[in-house]
Design an enzyme around this catalytic site. Structure first.
Site, short mmCIF file in Angstrom:
data_model
loop_
_atom_site.label_atom_id
_atom_site.label_comp_id
_atom_site.label_asym_id
_atom_site.label_seq_id
_atom_site.Cartn_x
_atom_site.Cartn_y
_atom_site.Cartn_z
N SER A 239 -7.43 1.96 -3.52
CA SER A 239 -6.14 2.35 -2.95
C SER A 239 -5.25 3.04 -3.95
O SER A 239 -4.38 3.81 -3.57
CB SER A 239 -5.38 1.09 -2.54
OG SER A 239 -5.63 0.79 -1.23
N ASP B 183 1.07 3.98 -3.13
CA ASP B 183 0.60 5.35 -2.91
C ASP B 183 1.70 6.36 -3.21
O ASP B 183 1.48 7.36 -3.89
CB ASP B 183 0.15 5.53 -1.45
CG ASP B 183 -1.05 4.66 -1.09
OD1 ASP B 183 -1.47 3.87 -1.95
OD2 ASP B 183 -1.54 4.76 0.05
N GLU C 274 0.84 -1.20 0.00
CA GLU C 274 0.00 0.00 0.00
C GLU C 274 0.88 1.25 0.00
O GLU C 274 0.67 2.17 -0.80
CB GLU C 274 -0.90 -0.02 1.26
CG GLU C 274 -1.79 1.18 1.41
CD GLU C 274 -2.90 1.20 0.36
OE1 GLU C 274 -3.83 0.41 0.49
OE2 GLU C 274 -2.82 1.99 -0.58
#
Ligand SMILES: *[C@@H]1O[C@H](CO)[C@@H](O)[C@H](O)[C@H]1NC(C)=O
Ligand SMILES: *[C@@H]1O[C@H](CO)[C@@H](O)[C@H](O)[C@H]1NC(C)=O
Ligand SMILES: *[C@@H]1O[C@H](CO)[C@@H](O)[C@H](O)[C@H]1NC(C)=O
Ligand SMILES: *[C@@H]1O[C@H](CO)[C@@H](O)[C@H](O)[C@H]1NC(C)=O
Ligand SMILES: *[C@@H]1O[C@H](CO)[C@@H](O)[C@H](O)[C@H]1NC(C)=O
Ligand SMILES: *[C@@H]1O[C@H](CO)[C@@H](O)[C@H](O)[C@H]1NC(C)=O
Ligand SMILES: *[C@@H]1O[C@H](CO)[C@@H](O)[C@H](O)[C@H]1NC(C)=O
Ligand SMILES: *[C@@H]1O[C@H](CO)[C@@H](O)[C@H](O)[C@H]1NC(C)=O
Length: 604
Positions: free
Chosen positions: A520, A303, A299
């Site tokens: 996400s 990002d 994640e």
């Protein structure tokens, strides 16, 4: 309990003389009580010396004033548009009434706390006390238990009921951790797919043909790169500078950190001009930054690589907020308050300069966050908006269902003892003061993502805010009559607000390239473009965009490509359909950066 209450009431009246605060002898009355949430069982008592950090929220009687400022300065048709408030101005507007401060101080002093044991947020709207659980039981007239989540084995120290002296009920809004059973775990990250390793030499969209949307590289239909997003969203000919005040931040939780070596591999492949640049790392409450390559978080890497890859050279910040490991009965020092959003927001509200665009790819089933707590967290997001910060959250990956990838085991039942069947919205996306981002896939046409489904629907806590009333009522009134009656709240805040590509993102993780997806990915990608819009506004000598939604739903609509196909099934239903105009799957659509830039750099 009784004896103690008496004792401290006496002490309190002595203190009254000293500080001249009116004090009535008041009995303890229940402040909050919940039914044990589904899936949790009591499994014993914590050791009395187990430390917890109690967070006591005092009412913010002028919050409505802050809210009206926020709406004025975020409305492009208002003369105050962009006139953001300072840290001090915001703090003044959320400061509790002096009577509340006095009443709570008096209560804590009389319970034997010294002033230096009592920590406070900058606006004094939160009191924080790190104390043994036995002491918390005394002052809250409650009993804490270890509660175990049967499916995962995680444990938390919680109570299902607590009390306060009756005269404090109006001076304290909530106390946590008590009834908050939300768990920060891997499922809260809006990453959907496992990382699928790919060939280093996979064909990627590299070149940036300036110009029209029709020229998007065909490879973008199967692999998303920074270049694909710039082509698809009409940003190929925009160059950001490193001299404006534009800035961007990514929040990380669950001990995830973003690996800098992976970022360099990503830049080498997709953003060569950014090579050898990095981001600022900030640890919140001991969040980790172990740069061991094999331990980078998927994640965090996703990002950081896309948000910073799109917005380069805008400076980036990555926060790692400690994940609050679950309670382990024989470790007495574990802090398992499990309130990471508030921990993070407190820490940044305390700073003078805050990155102006912030993306978060985590969420919880709204019903697992107690309503009064969700409202406080959401009110904190309003404070950030008032200070000129744009907040983006991913809308979740499970359509209208709960955070459970397997449709057969989705639990679309209320937690309130009534066990009603309901769609399960995602918090913080349901907070009206943030911008929620859903997912799409494919090019020509771009459609709602369908390997997983964009989280979307309507809040059961927050009402439809004015800025989206027309859009939401148009959508709902076009639904077949009576459809999903009782399953969703027709008066609720609808989400997501916008969308961006959500699947097949090419990232680097643990030294290898591969593909990954989830809303996400959509949120940091959208955030990257907002950072570019702020850059353009600064160049035009304008203020940063701040809270986006009132702009997006009005003048901004023309800067979006409406998505016209797809849906978000869940809870054993086909979910909501994508329609012309706003819908609770892809919101207003995906950004057309070039058009948005023209809209936001007009003189307002
Ligand atoms: C993209 O892929 C979808 C489904 O795989 C297909 O229907 C569509 O025609 C493709 N579009 C382009 C431009 O190749
Ligand atoms: C900004 O970019 C210029 C040229 O690209 C570079 O020389 C300079 O060091 C950069 N400044 C910062 C603060 O990164
Ligand atoms: C990045 O740093 C490496 C090692 O210091 C150097 O060899 C390389 O030329 C640099 N690349 C760029 C694009 O600055
Ligand atoms: C990171 O974690 C690994 C394994 O847990 C450990 O061996 C290593 O020393 C840590 N590195 C740093 C920089 O903390
Ligand atoms: C627990 O919280 C206290 C007070 O905030 C802090 O000093 C301590 O480092 C924390 N412990 C862990 C293991 O995070
Ligand atoms: C709630 O209702 C569902 C179906 O109506 C049922 O399967 C489930 O067992 C119920 N749960 C509780 C806790 O009553
Ligand atoms: C979605 O579209 C399908 C097919 O057109 C239709 O049968 C269904 O009723 C629609 N559902 C909603 C929620 O509008
Ligand atoms: C892309 O943005 C420019 C403004 O920067 C605009 O003139 C143009 O029409 C946009 N292109 C498309 C295809 O929307």
């Amino acid at each position: 309990m009784r004896v103690l209450n008496l004792k401290f009431t006496l002490l309190a009246s002595l203190l009254t003389l000293a500080v001249a605060v009116p004090q009535s002898i008041s009995p303890y009355l229940v402040k909050e009580e919940i039914l044990p949430p589904r899936g949790w069982v009591k499994s014993g008592r914590p050791p009395p010396d187990h430390a917890i950090t109690l967070r006591i929220g005092l009412p913010q009687p002028n919050f409505h004033v802050l809210e009206s400022h926020l709406y004025e300065i975020s409305d492009p048709d208002h003369e105050r548009y962009g006139d953001h408030l300072t840290k001090e101005e915001v703090e003044d507007l959320v400061r509790p009434h002096p009577d509340s401060l006095d009443a709570v101080n008096e209560w804590l002093y009389s319970a034997g706390f010294a002033a230096e044991e009592i920590n406070r947020s900058p606006a004094h709207d939160w009191v924080l006390l790190t104390i043994p659980v036995s002491k918390a039981e005394d002052i809250l007239d409650t009993t804490y238990h270890i509660w175990t989540h049967t499916a995962s084995g995680d444990s938390l120290v919680r109570s299902t009921r607590y009390s306060l002296p009756s005269h404090l009920h109006g001076h304290v809004e909530l106390v946590q951790p008590t009834t908050m059973f939300g768990r920060m775990n891997a499922h809260n990250s809006a990453i959907f797919s496992p990382f699928e390793e790919e060939d280093v030499a996979a064909p990627l969209a590299q070149t940036v043909p300036a110009g029209t949307l029709d020229a998007v590289d065909p490879s973008c239909n199967t692999t998303i790169t920074v270049s694909c997003l710039k082509q698809l969203y009409n940003a190929t000919d925009y160059e950001a500078s490193n001299t404006t005040k534009s800035s961007i931040g990514i929040t990380g939780y669950l001990e995830q950190f973003a690996n800098i070596q992976d970022l360099q591999s990503f830049y080498a492949e997709q953003r060569p001009d950014a090579l050898n640049t990095s981001f600022k790392f900030v640890s919140v409450k001991g969040g980790l930054n172990n740069q061991t390559l094999s331990e980078a978080g998927a994640e965090a890497n996703l990002d950081v690589q896309f948000a910073f890859g799109i917005s380069y050279p805008v400076p980036g910040t990555f926060w790692s907020t400690a994940g609050r490991p679950p309670f382990i009965p024989d470790t007495r020092t574990v802090n398992n308050t499990n309130e990471p959003y508030q921990d993070w927001v407190d820490s940044i509200l305390g700073q003078k300069d805050i990155p102006l665009v912030i993306s978060t790819s985590y969420g919880d089933d709204e019903q697992t966050v107690p309503e009064n707590y969700a409202r406080r967290v959401c009110a904190s997001f309003a404070q950030l908006g008032a200070r000129g910060v744009s907040l983006l959250f991913s809308s979740g990956d499970y359509g209208v269902g709960d955070g459970n990838a397997n449709p057969a085991t989705q639990q679309c039942f209320t937690n309130d003892g009534k066990n009603q069947t309901k769609f399960i919205p995602v918090f913080p996306s349901t907070c009206p003061f943030v911008t929620s981002v859903g997912g799409t896939q494919n090019i020509n046409p771009e459609v709602a993502v369908s390997r997983f489904y964009s989280g979307g629907g309507f809040s059961n806590y927050f009402d439809t805010p004015d800025y989206q009333k027309a859009a939401v009522s148009k959508y709902i009134s076009a639904l077949p009559k009576g459809l999903y009656k009782g399953l969703y709240n027709q008066q609720g805040r609808g989400f997501p607000d916008v969308a961006a590509q959500g699947d097949r993102y090419r990232i680097w993780l643990a030294g290898k390239p591969g593909k990954i997806g989830g809303t996400s990915a959509s949120s940091p990608a959208f955030a990257g473009f907002v950072a570019l819009l702020n850059d353009a506004r600064f160049k035009a000598k304008q203020k940063p965009l701040g809270f986006l939604n009132p702009l997006l739903y009005s003048k901004g609509v023309a800067g979006f490509t409406d998505i016209l196909s797809g849906s978000n099934p869940g809870c054993g239903t086909p979910g909501f359909n994508v329609t012309k105009g706003w819908d609770p799957v892809t919101g207003l659509g995906t950004p057309n950066f070039g058009k948005l830039k023209e809209i936001v750099t007009k003189q307002y």
